[in-house]
Design an enzyme around this catalytic site. Structure first.
Site, short mmCIF file in Angstrom:
data_model
loop_
_atom_site.label_atom_id
_atom_site.label_comp_id
_atom_site.label_asym_id
_atom_site.label_seq_id
_atom_site.Cartn_x
_atom_site.Cartn_y
_atom_site.Cartn_z
N PRO A 11 -1.24 3.90 6.27
CA PRO A 11 -0.27 2.86 5.94
C PRO A 11 -0.14 2.56 4.45
O PRO A 11 -1.12 2.53 3.71
CB PRO A 11 -0.81 1.62 6.68
CG PRO A 11 -2.22 1.95 7.03
CD PRO A 11 -2.30 3.43 7.16
N ASN A 12 1.11 2.35 4.07
CA ASN A 12 1.54 1.95 2.72
C ASN A 12 1.52 3.10 1.71
O ASN A 12 1.99 2.92 0.58
CB ASN A 12 0.70 0.77 2.19
CG ASN A 12 0.91 -0.47 3.03
OD1 ASN A 12 2.03 -0.90 3.23
ND2 ASN A 12 -0.17 -1.03 3.56
N ARG A 19 4.74 1.22 -6.29
CA ARG A 19 4.04 -0.06 -6.47
C ARG A 19 2.60 0.19 -6.92
O ARG A 19 2.03 1.23 -6.60
CB ARG A 19 3.99 -0.83 -5.14
CG ARG A 19 5.34 -1.19 -4.59
CD ARG A 19 5.86 -2.43 -5.28
NE ARG A 19 7.20 -2.73 -4.82
CZ ARG A 19 7.70 -3.95 -4.75
NH1 ARG A 19 6.97 -4.97 -5.14
NH2 ARG A 19 8.92 -4.15 -4.35
N TYR A 24 -3.12 3.13 -8.04
CA TYR A 24 -2.92 4.39 -7.29
C TYR A 24 -2.17 5.47 -8.06
O TYR A 24 -1.98 6.56 -7.54
CB TYR A 24 -2.21 4.08 -5.97
CG TYR A 24 -3.02 3.16 -5.07
CD1 TYR A 24 -4.27 3.54 -4.59
CD2 TYR A 24 -2.55 1.89 -4.73
CE1 TYR A 24 -5.01 2.70 -3.79
CE2 TYR A 24 -3.29 1.04 -3.93
CZ TYR A 24 -4.52 1.44 -3.47
OH TYR A 24 -5.27 0.61 -2.68
N ASN A 75 -6.13 10.72 4.51
CA ASN A 75 -6.30 9.47 3.78
C ASN A 75 -5.87 8.37 4.75
O ASN A 75 -4.67 8.08 4.86
CB ASN A 75 -5.46 9.42 2.51
CG ASN A 75 -5.73 8.14 1.72
OD1 ASN A 75 -6.37 7.21 2.23
ND2 ASN A 75 -5.27 8.08 0.49
N ALA A 78 -5.95 1.80 4.71
CA ALA A 78 -6.72 0.63 5.16
C ALA A 78 -7.43 0.88 6.50
O ALA A 78 -8.47 0.25 6.78
CB ALA A 78 -5.80 -0.58 5.28
N GLU A 99 -12.10 13.65 4.31
CA GLU A 99 -11.61 12.28 4.07
C GLU A 99 -11.26 12.17 2.59
O GLU A 99 -12.03 12.60 1.73
CB GLU A 99 -12.71 11.28 4.44
CG GLU A 99 -12.33 9.83 4.16
CD GLU A 99 -13.49 8.87 4.46
OE1 GLU A 99 -14.50 9.30 5.07
OE2 GLU A 99 -13.37 7.69 4.08
N HIS A 101 -9.56 9.75 -0.64
CA HIS A 101 -9.06 8.47 -1.18
C HIS A 101 -8.66 8.67 -2.63
O HIS A 101 -9.37 9.33 -3.40
CB HIS A 101 -10.13 7.39 -1.11
CG HIS A 101 -10.56 7.12 0.30
ND1 HIS A 101 -9.79 6.42 1.18
CD2 HIS A 101 -11.67 7.52 0.97
CE1 HIS A 101 -10.42 6.36 2.34
NE2 HIS A 101 -11.55 7.03 2.24
N ARG A 108 -14.73 -0.98 -5.44
CA ARG A 108 -13.75 -2.05 -5.17
C ARG A 108 -14.37 -3.12 -4.26
O ARG A 108 -15.59 -3.23 -4.19
CB ARG A 108 -12.50 -1.40 -4.58
CG ARG A 108 -11.89 -0.36 -5.54
CD ARG A 108 -10.65 0.27 -4.97
NE ARG A 108 -9.58 -0.70 -4.82
CZ ARG A 108 -8.46 -0.46 -4.14
NH1 ARG A 108 -8.27 0.73 -3.58
NH2 ARG A 108 -7.53 -1.39 -4.03
O1 CA2 Z 1 -7.83 4.84 -2.44
C1 CA2 Z 1 -7.26 5.14 -1.39
O2 CA2 Z 1 -6.65 6.19 -1.24
C2 CA2 Z 1 -7.23 4.12 -0.25
O3 CA2 Z 1 -7.33 4.85 0.98
C3 CA2 Z 1 -5.90 3.42 -0.36
C4 CA2 Z 1 -5.73 2.30 0.66
C5 CA2 Z 1 -6.91 1.34 0.61
O4 CA2 Z 1 -6.79 0.38 1.66
C6 CA2 Z 1 -8.23 2.08 0.76
O5 CA2 Z 1 -9.29 1.13 0.64
C7 CA2 Z 1 -8.39 3.14 -0.31
C8 CA2 Z 1 -4.45 1.51 0.37
C9 CA2 Z 1 -3.21 2.36 0.37
C10 CA2 Z 1 -2.07 1.52 -0.09
O6 CA2 Z 1 -1.18 2.34 -0.81
C11 CA2 Z 1 -0.34 1.77 -1.68
C12 CA2 Z 1 0.32 2.62 -2.52
C13 CA2 Z 1 1.18 2.11 -3.46
C14 CA2 Z 1 1.39 0.75 -3.52
C15 CA2 Z 1 0.74 -0.08 -2.67
C16 CA2 Z 1 -0.13 0.43 -1.73
#
Ligand code: CA2
Length: 150
Positions: A11-12, A19, A24, A75, A78, A99, A101, A108
């Site tokens: 997700p996201n 964003r 990221y 990946n 969340a 896996e 990230h 974090r």
């Molecule tokens: O670091 C990573 O790749 C994470 O899997 C990213 C997740 C986070 O919940 C994990 O703890 C670590 C969040 C992905 C959200 O992606 C976004 C990308 C651009 C803008 C906002 C969110």
């Protein structure tokens, strides 16, 4: 027939590059997919690259590819920190799972320190930003080729 590497994004991650670039990075998911396609071609592998905001859809996709793919890079975003359902689905796969990230979750918030998915992973790549996808792909390609020789 070419062996297939499946890359699943949670997700996201469709918002990558749009964003929160300070966390990221500036690369979009389409940029990352294009780079992996080039690497897949070099290795003679097929690439199946997907993103979903839905836990159930990710589980369904894992079930769909579990017998046919040579490896999975995931990946889970969340869902990394919450999803027993994704872990259980990954545990049904015989192919190696990496896996991945973008950030290093261990630096974090504390809730990001626990990963359910790691229990099913052959390896974990984190903290290298978008380049981590390429590192994970190269590592998995090596595993897949080594397995083919056995
Ligand atoms: O670091 C990573 O790749 C994470 O899997 C990213 C997740 C986070 O919940 C994990 O703890 C670590 C969040 C992905 C959200 O992606 C976004 C990308 C651009 C803008 C906002 C969110």
């Amino acid at each position: 027939m070419k062996k297939k590497i499946v890359v699943l994004n949670g997700p996201n991650l469709n918002l990558l590059g749009v964003r929160q670039p300070h966390i990221y990075g500036h690369d979009t998911l389409a940029d990352i997919e294009a780079r992996l396609r080039a690497r897949a071609a070099t290795h003679g592998l097929d690439l199946d690259f997907r993103q979903s905001n839905s836990e159930g859809e990710l589980v369904t996709w894992i079930q769909e590819v579990r017998e046919s793919c040579a490896g999975i890079i995931i990946n889970p975003a969340a869902y990394t920190h919450t999803s027993v359902a994704i872990l259980d689905a990954l545990l049904t796969c015989e192919a190696p799972i990496i896996e991945l990230h973008l950030s290093n979750p261990h630096t974090r918030e504390e809730f990001r320190h626990r990963s359910f998915v790691s229990a099913a992973a052959k390896g974990v790549v984190c903290g290298f930003g978008a380049y981590g996808y390429e590192l994970a792909f190269e590592g998995l390609a090596k595993l897949v080729k080594t397995a083919a020789k056995k």
